[in-house]
Scaffold this motif. Structure first.
Motif, PDB file in Angstrom:
ATOM      1  N   ALA A 187       9.929 -27.354  10.909  1.00  0.00           N
ATOM      2  CA  ALA A 187       8.969 -27.646   9.816  1.00  0.00           C
ATOM      3  C   ALA A 187       9.484 -27.468   8.402  1.00  0.00           C
ATOM      4  O   ALA A 187       8.689 -27.763   7.461  1.00  0.00           O
ATOM      5  CB  ALA A 187       7.754 -26.762   9.955  1.00  0.00           C
ATOM      6  N   GLY A 188      10.770 -26.721   8.365  1.00  0.00           N
ATOM      7  CA  GLY A 188      11.225 -26.809   6.980  1.00  0.00           C
ATOM      8  C   GLY A 188      10.490 -25.741   6.052  1.00  0.00           C
ATOM      9  O   GLY A 188      10.468 -25.760   5.003  1.00  0.00           O
ATOM     10  N   LEU A 189      10.190 -24.650   6.887  1.00  0.00           N
ATOM     11  CA  LEU A 189       9.388 -23.596   6.263  1.00  0.00           C
ATOM     12  C   LEU A 189      10.116 -22.241   5.900  1.00  0.00           C
ATOM     13  O   LEU A 189       9.726 -21.416   4.982  1.00  0.00           O
ATOM     14  CB  LEU A 189       8.281 -23.280   7.091  1.00  0.00           C
ATOM     15  CG  LEU A 189       7.079 -24.281   7.137  1.00  0.00           C
ATOM     16  CD1 LEU A 189       5.921 -23.920   8.125  1.00  0.00           C
ATOM     17  CD2 LEU A 189       6.507 -24.710   5.773  1.00  0.00           C
ATOM     18  N   ILE A 190      11.263 -22.155   6.296  1.00  0.00           N
ATOM     19  CA  ILE A 190      12.093 -20.998   6.190  1.00  0.00           C
ATOM     20  C   ILE A 190      12.930 -21.041   4.526  1.00  0.00           C
ATOM     21  O   ILE A 190      13.690 -22.152   4.434  1.00  0.00           O
ATOM     22  CB  ILE A 190      13.160 -20.991   7.373  1.00  0.00           C
ATOM     23  CG1 ILE A 190      12.381 -20.725   8.692  1.00  0.00           C
ATOM     24  CG2 ILE A 190      13.963 -19.546   6.966  1.00  0.00           C
ATOM     25  CD1 ILE A 190      13.297 -20.480   9.924  1.00  0.00           C
ATOM     26  N   ASP A 191      12.577 -20.195   3.932  1.00  0.00           N
ATOM     27  CA  ASP A 191      13.480 -19.810   2.622  1.00  0.00           C
ATOM     28  C   ASP A 191      14.562 -19.148   2.719  1.00  0.00           C
ATOM     29  O   ASP A 191      15.500 -19.290   1.930  1.00  0.00           O
ATOM     30  CB  ASP A 191      12.577 -19.228   1.644  1.00  0.00           C
ATOM     31  CG  ASP A 191      11.124 -20.107   1.432  1.00  0.00           C
ATOM     32  OD1 ASP A 191      11.258 -21.151   1.167  1.00  0.00           O
ATOM     33  OD2 ASP A 191       9.861 -19.589   1.582  1.00  0.00           O
ATOM     34  N   GLU A 192      14.700 -18.025   3.739  1.00  0.00           N
ATOM     35  CA  GLU A 192      15.788 -17.257   3.742  1.00  0.00           C
ATOM     36  C   GLU A 192      16.003 -16.853   5.130  1.00  0.00           C
ATOM     37  O   GLU A 192      15.109 -16.522   6.034  1.00  0.00           O
ATOM     38  CB  GLU A 192      15.489 -16.037   2.988  1.00  0.00           C
ATOM     39  CG  GLU A 192      16.673 -15.017   2.999  1.00  0.00           C
ATOM     40  CD  GLU A 192      16.389 -13.744   2.014  1.00  0.00           C
ATOM     41  OE1 GLU A 192      16.552 -12.597   2.339  1.00  0.00           O
ATOM     42  OE2 GLU A 192      15.668 -14.057   0.928  1.00  0.00           O
ATOM     43  N   VAL A 193      17.447 -16.683   5.639  1.00  0.00           N
ATOM     44  CA  VAL A 193      17.742 -16.026   6.677  1.00  0.00           C
ATOM     45  C   VAL A 193      18.658 -15.071   6.781  1.00  0.00           C
ATOM     46  O   VAL A 193      19.590 -15.046   6.141  1.00  0.00           O
ATOM     47  CB  VAL A 193      18.651 -17.314   7.756  1.00  0.00           C
ATOM     48  CG1 VAL A 193      19.095 -16.536   9.094  1.00  0.00           C
ATOM     49  CG2 VAL A 193      17.637 -18.340   8.108  1.00  0.00           C
ATOM     50  N   CYS A 194      18.199 -13.755   7.419  1.00  0.00           N
ATOM     51  CA  CYS A 194      18.951 -12.431   7.284  1.00  0.00           C
ATOM     52  C   CYS A 194      19.464 -12.395   8.652  1.00  0.00           C
ATOM     53  O   CYS A 194      18.455 -12.173   9.540  1.00  0.00           O
ATOM     54  CB  CYS A 194      17.937 -11.212   7.010  1.00  0.00           C
ATOM     55  SG  CYS A 194      17.438 -11.477   5.084  1.00  0.00           S
ATOM     56  N   LEU A 195      20.678 -12.715   8.956  1.00  0.00           N
ATOM     57  CA  LEU A 195      21.229 -12.679  10.271  1.00  0.00           C
ATOM     58  C   LEU A 195      22.346 -11.385  10.250  1.00  0.00           C
ATOM     59  O   LEU A 195      23.388 -11.376   9.753  1.00  0.00           O
ATOM     60  CB  LEU A 195      22.008 -14.027  10.434  1.00  0.00           C
ATOM     61  CG  LEU A 195      22.553 -14.243  12.089  1.00  0.00           C
ATOM     62  CD1 LEU A 195      21.660 -13.960  13.173  1.00  0.00           C
ATOM     63  CD2 LEU A 195      23.489 -15.420  12.201  1.00  0.00           C
ATOM     64  N   THR A 196      22.039 -10.630  11.317  1.00  0.00           N
ATOM     65  CA  THR A 196      22.913  -9.519  11.700  1.00  0.00           C
ATOM     66  C   THR A 196      23.890 -10.126  12.610  1.00  0.00           C
ATOM     67  O   THR A 196      23.471 -10.565  13.546  1.00  0.00           O
ATOM     68  CB  THR A 196      22.105  -8.138  12.083  1.00  0.00           C
ATOM     69  OG1 THR A 196      21.231  -7.871  11.053  1.00  0.00           O
ATOM     70  CG2 THR A 196      23.220  -7.248  12.468  1.00  0.00           C
ATOM     71  N   VAL A 197      25.223 -10.061  12.562  1.00  0.00           N
ATOM     72  CA  VAL A 197      26.013 -10.341  13.643  1.00  0.00           C
ATOM     73  C   VAL A 197      26.537  -9.160  14.361  1.00  0.00           C
ATOM     74  O   VAL A 197      27.396  -8.315  13.605  1.00  0.00           O
ATOM     75  CB  VAL A 197      27.220 -11.376  12.976  1.00  0.00           C
ATOM     76  CG1 VAL A 197      28.030 -11.646  13.898  1.00  0.00           C
ATOM     77  CG2 VAL A 197      26.769 -12.480  12.198  1.00  0.00           C
ATOM     78  N   SER A 198      26.277  -9.015  15.611  1.00  0.00           N
ATOM     79  CA  SER A 198      26.454  -7.716  16.180  1.00  0.00           C
ATOM     80  C   SER A 198      28.186  -7.870  16.996  1.00  0.00           C
ATOM     81  O   SER A 198      28.459  -8.984  17.410  1.00  0.00           O
ATOM     82  CB  SER A 198      25.686  -7.527  17.336  1.00  0.00           C
ATOM     83  OG  SER A 198      25.974  -6.476  18.097  1.00  0.00           O
ATOM     84  N   PRO A 199      28.912  -6.937  16.968  1.00  0.00           N
ATOM     85  CA  PRO A 199      30.147  -7.121  17.162  1.00  0.00           C
ATOM     86  C   PRO A 199      30.451  -6.923  18.949  1.00  0.00           C
ATOM     87  O   PRO A 199      31.138  -6.256  19.298  1.00  0.00           O
ATOM     88  CB  PRO A 199      31.119  -5.944  16.684  1.00  0.00           C
ATOM     89  CG  PRO A 199      30.035  -4.997  16.462  1.00  0.00           C
ATOM     90  CD  PRO A 199      28.715  -5.646  16.084  1.00  0.00           C
ATOM     91  N   LEU A 200      29.595  -7.713  19.622  1.00  0.00           N
ATOM     92  CA  LEU A 200      29.666  -7.781  20.969  1.00  0.00           C
ATOM     93  C   LEU A 200      29.559  -9.470  21.458  1.00  0.00           C
ATOM     94  O   LEU A 200      29.283 -10.305  20.631  1.00  0.00           O
ATOM     95  CB  LEU A 200      28.147  -7.168  21.351  1.00  0.00           C
ATOM     96  CG  LEU A 200      27.822  -5.916  21.245  1.00  0.00           C
ATOM     97  CD1 LEU A 200      26.448  -5.644  21.470  1.00  0.00           C
ATOM     98  CD2 LEU A 200      28.745  -5.024  22.214  1.00  0.00           C
ATOM     99  N   LEU A 201      30.057  -9.256  22.607  1.00  0.00           N
ATOM    100  CA  LEU A 201      30.203 -10.702  23.343  1.00  0.00           C
ATOM    101  C   LEU A 201      29.339 -10.471  24.733  1.00  0.00           C
ATOM    102  O   LEU A 201      29.504  -9.454  25.335  1.00  0.00           O
ATOM    103  CB  LEU A 201      31.749 -10.894  23.834  1.00  0.00           C
ATOM    104  CG  LEU A 201      32.599 -11.391  22.892  1.00  0.00           C
ATOM    105  CD1 LEU A 201      33.938 -11.547  23.418  1.00  0.00           C
ATOM    106  CD2 LEU A 201      32.225 -12.651  22.171  1.00  0.00           C
ATOM    107  N   ILE A 202      28.419 -11.261  24.737  1.00  0.00           N
ATOM    108  CA  ILE A 202      27.436 -11.330  25.667  1.00  0.00           C
ATOM    109  C   ILE A 202      27.161 -12.177  27.177  1.00  0.00           C
ATOM    110  O   ILE A 202      27.280 -11.868  28.170  1.00  0.00           O
ATOM    111  CB  ILE A 202      25.892 -11.288  24.995  1.00  0.00           C
ATOM    112  CG1 ILE A 202      25.580 -10.331  24.159  1.00  0.00           C
ATOM    113  CG2 ILE A 202      24.711 -11.167  26.369  1.00  0.00           C
ATOM    114  CD1 ILE A 202      25.723  -8.800  24.488  1.00  0.00           C
ATOM    115  N   GLY A 203      27.573 -13.315  26.635  1.00  0.00           N
ATOM    116  CA  GLY A 203      27.578 -14.510  27.704  1.00  0.00           C
ATOM    117  C   GLY A 203      26.258 -14.694  28.410  1.00  0.00           C
ATOM    118  O   GLY A 203      25.146 -14.354  27.741  1.00  0.00           O
TER     119      GLY A 203
END
Length: 240
Positions: A187-203
């Motif tokens: 919907a084009g409503l997000i102003d900001e993304v706070c993304l934590t990148v975790s040092p894990l591989l999950i699959g």
């Protein structure tokens, strides 16, 4: 925690680094593994770490309201937000805790559960639903929460945000899940993304951070922090 972009600093004040702009703003905070999984064994906690949990609490303290999907409330065991001594300055002139607004088409929540058990200074929850929700569920929810009807057959994200802002809740923190975030992005409503990148591989078959209709929202890289191998990225729209 140290900043590595835009300029390296050994120590960072998180409240300053994540301060909201002086206008209406929708921030989404999510965590993902290196291969893009939004959860481990069905919950996001398995991807987190001490620094991520510390940032999580600061972002909550800064927000006027926390927006979350019903599936996340159920799977993550959400309850009322607890006041924290460290929030005294962050929340000056505002209630001690932000309310949580849950988006739910059918109000398929445990109305007797801990999510609705606010006491003392804890903020009364908000239920955002649509006109198609069962009338008896809407009536029962209204007795223990503030109910917002935002749409006819489904919850319309723009109507939901408008209703929150009409209540003076201008700084919105969305904590997911992926389907709610995907709808907000489309919907084009997000102003900001706070993304934590975790040092894990999950699959496996875990959802992506956003899971919904196709959308395209150009963002700029605003900041990268690092601690214990976790990267804390912040992307935002260009401010007018």
């Amino acid at each position: 925690m140290r900043r590595i972009y835009p300029a390296e600093r050994v120590e960072v004040d998180l409240a300053t680094a994540y301060a909201y702009p002086d206008r209406e703003w929708l921030r989404i905070n999510m965590v993902a593994s290196l291969d893009g999984a939004a959860w481990s064994k069905g919950v996001s906690e398995g991807l987190s770490g001490p620094a991520d949990r510390r940032l999580f609490q600061v972002l909550r303290g800064l927000a006027d309201v926390i927006l979350v999907g019903a599936a996340t409330v159920r799977s993550e065991g959400y309850g009322p937000v607890e006041a924290r001594d460290s929030w005294a300055e962050l929340r000056a002139g505002r209630p001690p805790t932000p309310p949580i607004a849950v988006v739910t088409r059918r109000i398929d929540l445990d109305l007797g559960g801990k999510f609705f058990a606010a006491t003392g200074a804890q903020a009364r929850p908000i239920v955002i639903t649509c006109a198609a929700a069962p009338p008896d569920r809407r009536e029962a929810a209204a007795a223990i929460s503030d109910v917002i009807v935002a749409g006819d057959d489904r919850v319309e994200p723009d109507q939901a945000l408008r209703a929150l802002r009409e209540r003076g809740l201008n700084h919105v923190l969305c904590e997911g899940g992926p389907r709610l975030g995907g709808g907000l992005a489309a919907a084009g409503l997000i102003d900001e993304v706070c993304l934590t990148v975790s040092p894990l591989l999950i699959g496996g078959g875990a959802a992506r951070v956003l899971n919904g209709p196709v959308g395209r929202t150009p963002l700029r890289l605003a900041q990268i922090l690092e601690e214990d191998g976790f990267l804390f990225t912040r992307y935002a729209r260009e401010e007018p």
